[in-house]
Every structure is written in structure tokens, then in C-alpha cells.
Scaffold this active site. Structure first.
Site, PDB file in Angstrom:
ATOM      1  N   GLU A 100       3.664   3.583  -8.241  1.00  0.00           N
ATOM      2  CA  GLU A 100       3.444   4.841  -7.533  1.00  0.00           C
ATOM      3  C   GLU A 100       4.752   5.600  -7.389  1.00  0.00           C
ATOM      4  O   GLU A 100       5.826   5.003  -7.321  1.00  0.00           O
ATOM      5  CB  GLU A 100       2.864   4.567  -6.147  1.00  0.00           C
ATOM      6  CG  GLU A 100       1.443   4.054  -6.207  1.00  0.00           C
ATOM      7  CD  GLU A 100       0.815   3.897  -4.831  1.00  0.00           C
ATOM      8  OE1 GLU A 100       1.532   3.965  -3.820  1.00  0.00           O
ATOM      9  OE2 GLU A 100      -0.407   3.710  -4.785  1.00  0.00           O
ATOM     10  N   CYS A 113      10.275  10.466  -4.641  1.00  0.00           N
ATOM     11  CA  CYS A 113      10.496   9.070  -4.263  1.00  0.00           C
ATOM     12  C   CYS A 113       9.942   8.218  -5.407  1.00  0.00           C
ATOM     13  O   CYS A 113       8.735   8.251  -5.673  1.00  0.00           O
ATOM     14  CB  CYS A 113       9.764   8.786  -2.951  1.00  0.00           C
ATOM     15  SG  CYS A 113       9.827   7.068  -2.467  1.00  0.00           S
ATOM     16  N   CYS A 120       7.098  -6.101  -5.688  1.00  0.00           N
ATOM     17  CA  CYS A 120       8.358  -6.546  -5.109  1.00  0.00           C
ATOM     18  C   CYS A 120       8.197  -7.958  -4.556  1.00  0.00           C
ATOM     19  O   CYS A 120       7.221  -8.256  -3.869  1.00  0.00           O
ATOM     20  CB  CYS A 120       8.825  -5.608  -4.007  1.00  0.00           C
ATOM     21  SG  CYS A 120      10.472  -6.051  -3.410  1.00  0.00           S
ATOM     22  N   CYS A 124       9.273  -8.112   2.608  1.00  0.00           N
ATOM     23  CA  CYS A 124       9.560  -7.560   3.933  1.00  0.00           C
ATOM     24  C   CYS A 124       8.220  -7.389   4.655  1.00  0.00           C
ATOM     25  O   CYS A 124       7.254  -6.891   4.063  1.00  0.00           O
ATOM     26  CB  CYS A 124      10.278  -6.217   3.818  1.00  0.00           C
ATOM     27  SG  CYS A 124      11.805  -6.323   2.876  1.00  0.00           S
ATOM     28  N   CYS A 127       6.220  -3.954   4.852  1.00  0.00           N
ATOM     29  CA  CYS A 127       6.086  -3.180   3.616  1.00  0.00           C
ATOM     30  C   CYS A 127       4.855  -3.617   2.826  1.00  0.00           C
ATOM     31  O   CYS A 127       4.694  -4.797   2.520  1.00  0.00           O
ATOM     32  CB  CYS A 127       7.346  -3.372   2.779  1.00  0.00           C
ATOM     33  SG  CYS A 127       7.237  -2.641   1.145  1.00  0.00           S
ATOM     34  N   GLU A 172      12.824  -3.257  -5.345  1.00  0.00           N
ATOM     35  CA  GLU A 172      14.207  -3.245  -4.857  1.00  0.00           C
ATOM     36  C   GLU A 172      15.090  -2.802  -6.037  1.00  0.00           C
ATOM     37  O   GLU A 172      15.295  -3.567  -6.984  1.00  0.00           O
ATOM     38  CB  GLU A 172      14.574  -4.650  -4.354  1.00  0.00           C
ATOM     39  CG  GLU A 172      16.046  -4.916  -4.186  1.00  0.00           C
ATOM     40  CD  GLU A 172      16.799  -3.892  -3.349  1.00  0.00           C
ATOM     41  OE1 GLU A 172      16.416  -3.655  -2.193  1.00  0.00           O
ATOM     42  OE2 GLU A 172      17.786  -3.314  -3.860  1.00  0.00           O
ATOM     43  N   SER A 222      18.754  -0.654   4.196  1.00  0.00           N
ATOM     44  CA  SER A 222      17.692  -0.956   5.153  1.00  0.00           C
ATOM     45  C   SER A 222      18.228  -1.993   6.135  1.00  0.00           C
ATOM     46  O   SER A 222      18.351  -3.171   5.780  1.00  0.00           O
ATOM     47  CB  SER A 222      16.474  -1.527   4.417  1.00  0.00           C
ATOM     48  OG  SER A 222      15.999  -0.584   3.497  1.00  0.00           O
ATOM     49  N   LEU A 223      18.539  -1.568   7.335  1.00  0.00           N
ATOM     50  CA  LEU A 223      19.100  -2.486   8.339  1.00  0.00           C
ATOM     51  C   LEU A 223      17.964  -3.086   9.166  1.00  0.00           C
ATOM     52  O   LEU A 223      17.735  -4.281   9.165  1.00  0.00           O
ATOM     53  CB  LEU A 223      20.098  -1.742   9.227  1.00  0.00           C
ATOM     54  CG  LEU A 223      20.869  -2.629  10.191  1.00  0.00           C
ATOM     55  CD1 LEU A 223      21.926  -3.420   9.449  1.00  0.00           C
ATOM     56  CD2 LEU A 223      21.511  -1.806  11.309  1.00  0.00           C
ATOM     57  N   ASN A 298       5.255   2.516   9.827  1.00  0.00           N
ATOM     58  CA  ASN A 298       3.916   2.984   9.456  1.00  0.00           C
ATOM     59  C   ASN A 298       2.955   1.809   9.467  1.00  0.00           C
ATOM     60  O   ASN A 298       3.093   0.894   8.650  1.00  0.00           O
ATOM     61  CB  ASN A 298       3.952   3.592   8.052  1.00  0.00           C
ATOM     62  CG  ASN A 298       4.662   4.917   8.035  1.00  0.00           C
ATOM     63  OD1 ASN A 298       4.255   5.873   8.704  1.00  0.00           O
ATOM     64  ND2 ASN A 298       5.759   4.998   7.293  1.00  0.00           N
ATOM     65  N   CYS A 343       6.773   5.892   4.032  1.00  0.00           N
ATOM     66  CA  CYS A 343       7.694   4.787   3.785  1.00  0.00           C
ATOM     67  C   CYS A 343       7.011   3.421   3.956  1.00  0.00           C
ATOM     68  O   CYS A 343       6.349   3.175   4.952  1.00  0.00           O
ATOM     69  CB  CYS A 343       8.844   4.918   4.761  1.00  0.00           C
ATOM     70  SG  CYS A 343      10.159   3.807   4.414  1.00  0.00           S
TER      71      CYS A 343
HETATM   72  S1  SF4 Z   1      10.867  -2.815   1.682  1.00  0.00           S
HETATM   73 FE1  SF4 Z   1      11.658  -2.684  -0.407  1.00  0.00          FE
HETATM   74  S2  SF4 Z   1      12.603  -4.694  -0.735  1.00  0.00           S
HETATM   75 FE2  SF4 Z   1      11.267  -4.938   1.050  1.00  0.00          FE
HETATM   76  S3  SF4 Z   1       9.322  -5.675   0.170  1.00  0.00           S
HETATM   77 FE3  SF4 Z   1       9.201  -3.416   0.299  1.00  0.00          FE
HETATM   78  S4  SF4 Z   1       9.811  -2.707  -1.729  1.00  0.00           S
HETATM   79 FE4  SF4 Z   1      10.523  -4.835  -1.516  1.00  0.00          FE
END
Ligand code: SF4
Length: 371
Positions: A100, A113, A120, A124, A127, A172, A222-223, A298, A343
Site C-alpha cells: 500500500e 507515504c 514487516c 510492533c 502496527c 522497515e 520511532s521512539l 490509531n 499511521c
Molecule cells: S511500525 Fe514499522 S517496523 Fe514496526 S511493525 Fe510496523 S512497519 Fe514494521
């Protein structure tokens, strides 16, 4: 007379080759570097989709190349537009993988974007891409095709302002650094390096590689939490690259005059949104040339139910506290909510297109190592 043409399965997709593989593969047929460059740019800047369209080459050479190569480019297969003008695209790649990309218009300029991997492995917990698991790296051509196809959809002309480009889509980018770096070289000079941002969870060896580049895009980190315990809880990669090492690496990172590292901080209700957390974040970032971008999380049906954004007043308080502590801080506007284009929400239009969910074990090395 027997046909000596390799079968379709033996021909190679020119479009999917890295620059080095491209040069090697064509060396048998073309010995002049300018010719190689001409074909490479025809594919990746002009968007030529058939070797026979490369009219700058002789008919004989086009015929010879067609016997050994073909061109298969990504296709846009679905579009979803939200009321705020954000448009999310689903692209199908030559092997059936899907990715996407999102076009976000704002104040007369667009931001694209784009994705760097089809899936991935980093898992995370906030996500959706990470929820569905690992996919493959995109080739340089597949990264560039997202920009070219979306620009075409948006009716971009040579006089249109170049869009901002952010590597914040699926994957990533620093685990696919070679292809991302090659794509950046082709994207510039039509897009300034200052208009391109690469966002990472903090893959330290790859950041160190970027630090050696002659020209660099903006860097966003990304902290998302001010201590290792909470960061590891939502970002397993923190066990491989913990905060102290990441911050030390960022302090060494060369920044041109006037540029800052963007620190992205996802706000999750009752998890990392207190004033003490803001103070701890400010302390952590002390001495770093950085600005902070707060992103209320989100929620999504596949994510943990604790992924709830704080209320607006809490977000405002957190922002003000960081500003008082000397960190220029903004709050990211929510865009593309209805199309899941915001996001952390990219997942190939809700399909399980990337195969089996493959979460990374805490502390394990990433599936795809930085090159
Ligand atoms: S935030 Fe980025 S690094 Fe983390 S799982 Fe999602 S796509 Fe992967």
C-alpha cells in the site's frame, strides 16, 4: 529451425534488478555505460513498460534484449479516497505480493507515504502491518514505481511541485537499505533530499551506514516510549537495539545546518502519556538536535484493545510540557482515517496478503539484516 529463445520463465524481469545486477545482466549485450544508463533511466524515471518502447535503442538491440529480459511493473489494483482528500492505493507486484501507498494532500503540496517491504517482521504491537507479519523486500524499481504511478494518478505535470516523500508505509526501510538508497538516488534531483524522510525503528548498523552517505534524507526515529521496559513491550526490536545505544548512535549522526532528527512518539492512553513520561522523554533527548512529532495511536480491530489514544487535553498537555522542556513539538494530524490510511494502519486493504503472521521473538535479530 529450432527457436533458441529462453522460455518466459528463463527471462529476467529487468525492472526488478538492483543497479548492480542490472549492469551485470546487460554487460553481455551492451558495453557502453551511457547506454546502460539510458535504459535504466527509461525504466525508472520515464516508466517505460516494454523493451520495444525504448526507441532510443536499435531495433536489433531491442529484439535481442527481449529474448533475455522482460519488464513487469507494479499495477494499482484498488483505490480508496477519504473525505479529506487522502487516497490509499493497493499495488500488486509481479509475483502477486501486495503493498500500500498513501497520497496525502495538504496546503498545496502532496505527501506520498510509500512502502519499502511487502509486510514487516518487526511486530510492533501498535502496527497493523506488523500484525500480519513478514513479507519480502521491495526492489528499487518497486519503490520508485509507487511514486511514479501515484503521481500519474494525481495528474502531476513537470511544473507541479514535487511531493514530499516519506518512507513510513509498509516495512522497515532500514532493513532494505540498499534498495532504498538506490531509489533515493533516482528520485533526486527531481525531489530534493530535504523533501524525503526515512522513518525507522532504529536499526543502528543501518543508521551508521547512512551516516557515511554523501547526501542524506531526513531521518525520523520511532521512539514511542521513554524507557527500555515499555519500549520493548511495544517494539520487540528494542531488545536488539536498546535506547542507550540508539541515542548514542543518533548523537553521532551527522546533521547539516538547520536540520534536526524527527522523534516520533506514539501516544497510548495510560501507557506513555503522563507528564512524567514527557519529562523522561525530554531528559532522554537532551543534547540531541531533535524535534518531536506526537501521534495519538490509531486503534484497529486486529490490535490489542489497549491501543487507545489519549483525549485531546492530555495530548495538548504532553505537547506543552515537551515545548517547555525546550523540545519543539507538534501533533500529527489524523489523515485518511476512513480508508485505514493513517499511521500504522497499512495492511494491503485488509487482506492477509503477506502470508503467515510471523512475529519476531523478543531479542531475535531482524529477519532481513541491514546491508
Ligand atoms: S511500525 Fe514499522 S517496523 Fe514496526 S511493525 Fe510496523 S512497519 Fe514494521
Amino acid at each position: 529451425m529450432s527457436d533458441s529463445r529462453p522460455g518466459a520463465e528463463q527471462r529476467r524481469n529487468l525492472f526488478a534488478l538492483s543497479r548492480a545486477d542490472f549492469d551485470r545482466a546487460l554487460a553481455t549485450f551492451i558495453d557502453r555505460p551511457y547506454r546502460l544508463n539510458q535504459i535504466y533511466l527509461a525504466l525508472h524515471r520515464r516508466g517505460v513498460e516494454d523493451i520495444h518502447e525504448m526507441t532510443e535503442l536499435s531495433l536489433a538491440l531491442r529484439a535481442e534484449l527481449s529474448r533475455h529480459f522482460y519488464v513487469a511493473t507494479p499495477r494499482i489494483t484498488e483505490r480508496q479516497r477519504s473525505a479529506d482528500g487522502t487516497c490509499k492505493y493497493l499495488l500488486r507486484l509481479h509475483d502477486g505480493a501486495t503493498i500500500e501507498a498513501v497520497d496525502i494532500p495538504s496546503d498545496g503540496r502532496r505527501t506520498l507515504c510509500i512502502s519499502s517491504q511487502a509486510g514487516c517482521a518487526l511486530a510492533c504491537t501498535f502496527c497493523v502491518t506488523g500484525y500480519w507479519g513478514a513479507g519480502r523486500d521491495l526492489s528499487m524499481g518497486e519503490i520508485l514505481a509507487q511514486v511514479r504511478l501515484i503521481n500519474r494518478e494525481a495528474g502531476t505535470t513537470p511544473s507541479s511541485p514535487a511531493p514530499n516523500i516519506v518512507f513510513m508505509g509498509m516495512g522497515e526501510p532500514l532493513l532494505n537499505l540498499q534498495a532504498v538508497g538506490e531509489a533515493l538516488e533516482v528520485l533526486t534531483p527531481s525531489t530534493s533530499w530535504k523533501r524525503i524522510t526515512v522513518s525507522t525503528v532504529g536499526i543502528i548498523p543501518a543508521i551508521e551506514t547512512m551516516a557515511t552517505w554523501r547526501r542524506r534524507p531526513n531521518l525520523a526515529i520511532s521512539l514511542h516510549a521513554p524507557d527500555d521496559q515499555r519500549r520493548s513491550q511495544i517494539m520487540p526490536i528494542n531488545q536488539t537495539y536498546p535506547l542507550a545505544e540508539l541515542l548514542a548512535c543518533l548523537r553521532r549522526y551527522p546533521l547539516e545546518r538547520g536540520r534536526k532528527i524527527t522523534i516520533e512518539y506514539l501516544l497510548i492512553r495510560h501507557f506513555n502519556d503522563s507528564l512524567e513520561d514527557a519529562d523522561q522523554t525530554a531528559l532522554l533527548l537532551r543534547g540531541l538536535r531533535a524535534k518531536v512529532n506526537l501521534i495519538p495511536v490509531n486503534p484497529d480491530s486486529v490490535l490489542d484493545e489497549t491501543m487507545i489514544p489519549p483525549d485531546a487535553a492530555t495530548v495538548e498537555r504532553f505537547k506543552n510540557r515537551l515545548n517547555q522542556r525546550g523540545l519543539f513539538t507538534t501533533v500529527r494530524q489524523r489523515r485518511g482515517d476512513e480508508v485505514h490510511g493513517a499511521c500504522g494502519q497499512l495492511r494491503a486493504f485488509g487482506t492477509k496478503a503477506h502470508g503467515v503472521r510471523a512475529r519476531q521473538e523478543p531479542g531475535a535479530k531482524p529477519v532481513s539484516e541491514p546491508r
